[in-house]
Scaffold this active site. Structure first.
Site, PDB file in Angstrom:
ATOM      1  N   ASP A   4       1.825  -7.496  -8.125  1.00  0.00           N
ATOM      2  CA  ASP A   4       1.257  -7.195  -7.497  1.00  0.00           C
ATOM      3  C   ASP A   4       0.981  -5.660  -7.831  1.00  0.00           C
ATOM      4  OD1 ASP A   4       0.349  -8.815  -5.775  1.00  0.00           O
ATOM      5  OD2 ASP A   4       1.430  -8.112  -4.501  1.00  0.00           O
ATOM      6  N   LYS A  38      -1.453  -2.991   0.806  1.00  0.00           N
ATOM      7  CA  LYS A  38      -3.126  -4.396   0.165  1.00  0.00           C
ATOM      8  C   LYS A  38      -3.079  -5.494   1.028  1.00  0.00           C
ATOM      9  CE  LYS A  38      -1.150  -7.668  -1.584  1.00  0.00           C
ATOM     10  NZ  LYS A  38      -0.254  -8.995  -0.910  1.00  0.00           N
ATOM     11  N   GLY A  86       8.566  -7.333   2.954  1.00  0.00           N
ATOM     12  CA  GLY A  86       8.507  -8.779   3.116  1.00  0.00           C
ATOM     13  C   GLY A  86       7.613  -8.977   3.590  1.00  0.00           C
ATOM     14  N   GLY A  97       6.708  -2.452  -2.112  1.00  0.00           N
ATOM     15  CA  GLY A  97       7.081  -2.008  -2.682  1.00  0.00           C
ATOM     16  C   GLY A  97       6.678  -1.701  -4.040  1.00  0.00           C
ATOM     17  N   SER A  98       5.200  -3.437  -4.242  1.00  0.00           N
ATOM     18  CA  SER A  98       4.341  -3.255  -5.423  1.00  0.00           C
ATOM     19  C   SER A  98       3.651  -1.724  -5.331  1.00  0.00           C
ATOM     20  CB  SER A  98       3.643  -3.714  -5.549  1.00  0.00           C
ATOM     21  OG  SER A  98       4.111  -4.850  -5.622  1.00  0.00           O
ATOM     22  N   GLY A 131       4.045  -8.567   3.307  1.00  0.00           N
ATOM     23  CA  GLY A 131       2.360  -9.565   1.875  1.00  0.00           C
ATOM     24  C   GLY A 131       1.503  -8.392   2.132  1.00  0.00           C
ATOM     25  N   LEU A 132       2.216  -6.477   1.952  1.00  0.00           N
ATOM     26  CA  LEU A 132       0.831  -5.705   2.387  1.00  0.00           C
ATOM     27  C   LEU A 132       1.489  -5.205   1.034  1.00  0.00           C
ATOM     28  CD1 LEU A 132       1.719  -4.033   6.010  1.00  0.00           C
ATOM     29  CD2 LEU A 132      -0.335  -5.138   5.207  1.00  0.00           C
ATOM     30  N   GLY A 133       2.004  -5.536  -0.027  1.00  0.00           N
ATOM     31  CA  GLY A 133       2.641  -4.960  -1.421  1.00  0.00           C
ATOM     32  C   GLY A 133       3.476  -3.441  -1.255  1.00  0.00           C
ATOM     33  N   PRO A 177       6.261  -2.443   5.874  1.00  0.00           N
ATOM     34  CA  PRO A 177       7.239  -3.468   6.046  1.00  0.00           C
ATOM     35  C   PRO A 177       7.640  -3.901   4.832  1.00  0.00           C
ATOM     36  CG  PRO A 177       5.375  -4.571   6.892  1.00  0.00           C
ATOM     37  CD  PRO A 177       4.805  -2.802   6.825  1.00  0.00           C
TER      38      PRO A 177
HETATM   39  O1  C5P Z   1       6.203 -10.504  -8.474  1.00  0.00           O
HETATM   40  P1  C5P Z   1       6.521 -10.488  -7.495  1.00  0.00           P
HETATM   41  O2  C5P Z   1       8.241  -9.357  -7.763  1.00  0.00           O
HETATM   42  O3  C5P Z   1       5.903 -10.103  -6.217  1.00  0.00           O
HETATM   43  O4  C5P Z   1       6.877 -12.383  -7.753  1.00  0.00           O
HETATM   44  C1  C5P Z   1       7.803 -12.539  -6.436  1.00  0.00           C
HETATM   45  C2  C5P Z   1       8.135 -14.405  -7.087  1.00  0.00           C
HETATM   46  O5  C5P Z   1       7.057 -14.934  -6.307  1.00  0.00           O
HETATM   47  C3  C5P Z   1       8.550 -14.188  -8.251  1.00  0.00           C
HETATM   48  O6  C5P Z   1      10.704 -14.026  -8.618  1.00  0.00           O
HETATM   49  C4  C5P Z   1       8.467 -15.576  -7.709  1.00  0.00           C
HETATM   50  O7  C5P Z   1       8.841 -17.013  -7.683  1.00  0.00           O
HETATM   51  C5  C5P Z   1       7.190 -16.081  -7.310  1.00  0.00           C
HETATM   52  N1  C5P Z   1       5.468 -15.505  -7.933  1.00  0.00           N
HETATM   53  C6  C5P Z   1       4.934 -16.613  -8.323  1.00  0.00           C
HETATM   54  N2  C5P Z   1       3.732 -17.010  -8.548  1.00  0.00           N
HETATM   55  C7  C5P Z   1       2.934 -15.682  -8.785  1.00  0.00           C
HETATM   56  C8  C5P Z   1       3.825 -14.444  -8.547  1.00  0.00           C
HETATM   57  C9  C5P Z   1       5.109 -14.475  -6.907  1.00  0.00           C
HETATM   58  O8  C5P Z   1       5.718 -17.936  -8.064  1.00  0.00           O
HETATM   59  N3  C5P Z   1       1.867 -15.438  -9.152  1.00  0.00           N
END
Ligand code: C5P
Length: 289
Positions: free
Chosen positions: A139, A14, A99, A105-106, A101-103, A97
């Site tokens: 995500d 994404k 880390g 793992g999600s 920002g392309l999602g 990759p």
């Molecule tokens: O949900 P995800 O694992 O992608 O988020 C990683 C970290 O990013 C969270 O632990 C949180 O610190 C931060 N985050 C946030 N607000 C969001 C999404 C993520 O602060 N809406």
């Protein structure tokens, strides 16, 4: 004969076409507004049913032990939630990759939920799978939702939205960004004025901004360099909490020209590729509605 394998399941990438941080909740998570865009590039997963109830990751992912892998955690969560006695072997072909920002793992986690809900015949609805997904990451619900979406909340309140039919060039700048650190940075602005979905619908590429970009570029010079380089060809922006940056092109040949330019003037540490915007998650059909 019952199906006991599901091979070649896509986990698409994404982009966040824009990402506004509009507030911070008491639990530390951030209130966002974003538009998620699906791409025709991503990871590929393979699933093989096991009758012994074991959940195994049968491919290697350097730096990520199986127990921490979102794919394994997604399978465990669905198995326990649905009281399923069956297990699975999961192989992940990683193209996205970490880390970035392309999602990646999600999306792998969402593909696991979608595929296993089918393979195990657990029969959860899309809404139920999205709720489970949210426990794995902010995500994940979007990928289960399966359509380009305007998102609010922490990213889980989703409304389908039409997005430009175009090509994207993505630069992976060779660094991994720590999402939690970027969100908790003291320099992050958390007060962008809320927009309405209709504000985006009327606009094309280039709407809004990414509030995480200023923080990420301060911490990681390679992101600034990639933005500067890609910005020669159009409006370049970071996706999610980085590190990848992207630029939209109406025509494939214009994207190809940028890939060619990257060969000549890009940095050796970069990976540069193009992908097409898609409207639906390729596994959307596994759920009825
Ligand atoms: O949900 P995800 O694992 O992608 O988020 C990683 C970290 O990013 C969270 O632990 C949180 O610190 C931060 N985050 C946030 N607000 C969001 C999404 C993520 O602060 N809406």
């Amino acid at each position: 004969m019952a199906t006991d394998v599901l091979n070649n399941c896509p986990a698409p990438a994404k982009l966040n076409l824009f990402l506004h941080v509009t507030g911070r909740r008491a639990d530390g998570y951030h209130e966002l507004q974003t538009v998620f865009q699906l791409l025709d590039r991503g990871d590929v997963l393979h699933f093989r049913l096991r009758e012994d109830g074991e959940i195994r990751r049968v491919s290697d992912l350097p730096g990520v032990p199986a127990e921490n892998d979102l794919v394994v955690r997604a399978a465990r969560l669905l198995q326990s939630h649905a009281g399923c006695a069956q297990g699975v072997d999961i192989a992940v072909e990683k193209h996205l990759p970490m880390g970035g920002g392309l999602g990646g793992g999600s999306s792998d986690a969402a593909t696991t939920l979608l595929a296993l809900n089918h393979l195990w015949r657990t029969g959860l609805s899309r809404t139920e799978l999205m709720q489970l997904g949210l426990r794995l990451g902010a995500d994940v619900p979007f990928f289960v939702f399966g359509q380009n979406a305007f998102a609010e909340g922490v990213g889980e309140a989703l409304v389908a939205v039409a997005t430009p039919d175009c090509w994207y060039v993505v630069v992976e700048p060779g660094v991994e960004t720590p999402t939690a650190q970027i969100f908790s940075d003291p320099h992050l602005t958390r007060d962008t004025k809320a927009v309405r979905i209709s504000d985006f619908s009327g606009a094309s590429v280039g709407f809004g901004k990414n509030d995480l970009q200023a923080v990420a570029t301060r911490l990681f010079a390679p992101i600034s360099e990639a933005l500067g380089w890609l910005g020669q060809f159009g409006q370049a922006r970071m996706t999610g909490s980085g590190a990848c940056v992207f630029c939209a092109f109406a025509k494939e040949q214009d994207a190809d020209a940028v890939l060619e330019a990257a060969r000549v003037t890009g940095k050796p540490a970069w990976k540069v590729w193009k992908a097409k915007a898609i409207e639906r998650h390729p596994l959307s059909h596994l759920l009825q509605s």
